[in-house]
Motif scaffolding. Structure first.
Motif, mmCIF file in Angstrom:
data_model
loop_
_atom_site.group_PDB
_atom_site.id
_atom_site.type_symbol
_atom_site.label_atom_id
_atom_site.label_comp_id
_atom_site.label_asym_id
_atom_site.label_seq_id
_atom_site.Cartn_x
_atom_site.Cartn_y
_atom_site.Cartn_z
ATOM 1 N N GLU A 1 44.934 3.169 45.476
ATOM 2 C CA GLU A 1 44.650 3.616 46.839
ATOM 3 C C GLU A 1 45.386 2.823 47.904
ATOM 4 O O GLU A 1 45.562 3.304 49.031
ATOM 5 N N TYR A 2 45.843 1.631 47.573
ATOM 6 C CA TYR A 2 46.530 0.804 48.568
ATOM 7 C C TYR A 2 48.053 0.803 48.388
ATOM 8 O O TYR A 2 48.758 0.107 49.114
ATOM 9 N N LEU B 1 43.103 14.123 45.827
ATOM 10 C CA LEU B 1 44.149 13.106 45.697
ATOM 11 C C LEU B 1 43.593 11.721 45.983
ATOM 12 O O LEU B 1 43.870 10.761 45.255
ATOM 13 N N ARG B 2 42.815 11.616 47.043
ATOM 14 C CA ARG B 2 42.240 10.312 47.393
ATOM 15 C C ARG B 2 41.341 9.797 46.267
ATOM 16 O O ARG B 2 41.397 8.621 45.905
ATOM 17 N N ARG C 1 46.199 14.946 39.823
ATOM 18 C CA ARG C 1 46.014 13.671 39.130
ATOM 19 C C ARG C 1 47.374 13.054 38.791
ATOM 20 O O ARG C 1 47.559 11.839 38.897
ATOM 21 N N ARG C 2 48.337 13.893 38.383
ATOM 22 C CA ARG C 2 49.681 13.394 38.077
ATOM 23 C C ARG C 2 50.308 12.779 39.330
ATOM 24 O O ARG C 2 50.913 11.705 39.267
ATOM 25 N N ALA C 3 50.181 13.472 40.441
ATOM 26 C CA ALA C 3 50.722 12.929 41.693
ATOM 27 C C ALA C 3 50.082 11.593 42.035
ATOM 28 O O ALA C 3 50.768 10.634 42.409
ATOM 29 N N ALA C 4 48.757 11.521 41.893
ATOM 30 C CA ALA C 4 48.033 10.309 42.287
ATOM 31 C C ALA C 4 48.332 9.127 41.379
ATOM 32 O O ALA C 4 48.319 7.982 41.828
ATOM 33 N N THR C 5 48.610 9.391 40.094
ATOM 34 C CA THR C 5 48.766 8.300 39.138
ATOM 35 C C THR C 5 50.219 7.951 38.824
ATOM 36 O O THR C 5 50.522 6.796 38.515
#
Length: 280
Positions: free
Chosen positions: A225-226, A215-216, A189-193
């Motif tokens: 996501e973009y 991750l997605r 979640r940290r990586a994604a946000t």
């Protein structure tokens, strides 16, 4: 596909030669892991998922950004990254300064790979609360991004508090890339946000799929996501060039590879890999 080289999987005496070789052969990046200190008490050193210590207290440790600065002086093109640096264990002034210096010295080749960490012993030794390592890292990332881009920064947070300061020089790269390591839900979640990408542990095509799916989903949830997001996977057992298309279909941008078994073979095996995978 970009290919990276894990310098930490050979003896430190070979790091310079291997980095120069990787640079010459067309590898995109070289990577160093790091720890700050190892305690001789192994009671807090059990590696996650095992019942064995994940460290040897007598192992030589180096300051990773400092060592990468030395490698920047003997290379020309290869990017220089950490996989991963315990960013939250330091004050953001210290960590942000280290990577801004690396980016300046290398002419814009730094990659900031960070992680919350798994080894409690070094946090105890440093007098920093291990239980807060996640939110400390989150705050440190936010502070560092401001230090790297704003003319003056004042911050009053949960873990770091300082009056307005200037922070020069800025990194060469307009946005110094932060790739977040870790495979827990919190790390993903940290990586994604907060991150510009993710760095994995060693994986195969099949074993990495659940992490990529999470991750997605977290990126969609965060409305990111973009936005550009770079996926880096340690892949130590590639079957051959034909496998690369499968990694690309998964959305992976960089593979960190180890085509050797013994340190003394590393440079020769890198050359074999470069020929087989047509790197240059």
């Amino acid at each position: 596909m970009k290919f990276g080289v894990p310098l930490g999987l050979v003896h430190p005496a070979a790091w310079r030669e291997l980095a120069v070789t990787a640079d010459r052969l067309g590898f995109e990046s070289v990577w160093l892991a790091e720890h700050l200190v190892f305690a001789t008490d192994l009671s807090t050193a059990r590696y996650p998922g095992t019942d064995k210590p994940g460290i040897r207290p007598g192992t030589p440790l180096f300051d990773a950004p400092a060592y990468l600065c030395a490698l920047a002086a003997v290379t020309e093109r290869v990017r220089l990254g950490t996989a991963v640096y315990l960013y939250g264990l330091r004050h953001p002034f210290v960590a942000a300064r280290a990577f801004a210096t690396l980016d300046q010295v290398s002419g814009g080749r730094a990659i900031v790979g960070v992680g919350a960490g798994w080894y409690e012993g070094e946090w105890i030794a440093a007098g920093v609360d291990f239980a807060t390592r996640g939110p400390r890292l989150d705050e440190a990332i936010g502070v560092s991004r401001r230090l790297w881009t704003e003319p003056a920064v004042e911050h009053h947070g949960e873990f770091f508090d300082f009056p307005e300061v200037a922070f020069e020089p800025k990194p060469v790269q307009p946005r110094l890339p932060i790739l977040v390591g870790g495979e827990s839900k919190a790390a993903l979640r940290r990586a994604a946000t907060l991150g510009d990408g993710w760095i994995s542990m060693p994986h195969t095509l099949e074993s990495v799929r659940p992490q990529l799916e999470l991750l997605r989903s977290y990126r969609v949830e965060a409305g990111r996501e973009y936005r550009p997001f770079e996926l880096t996977v340690h892949a130590y057992s590639l079957s051959g060039p034909e496998e690369i298309a499968e990694w690309e279909r998964l959305g992976v941008h960089r593979l960190i590879v180890r085509p050797w078994e013994r340190s003394r073979e590393a440079a020769d095996r890198l050359a074999d890999f470069a020929r087989t995978f047509a790197l240059s």
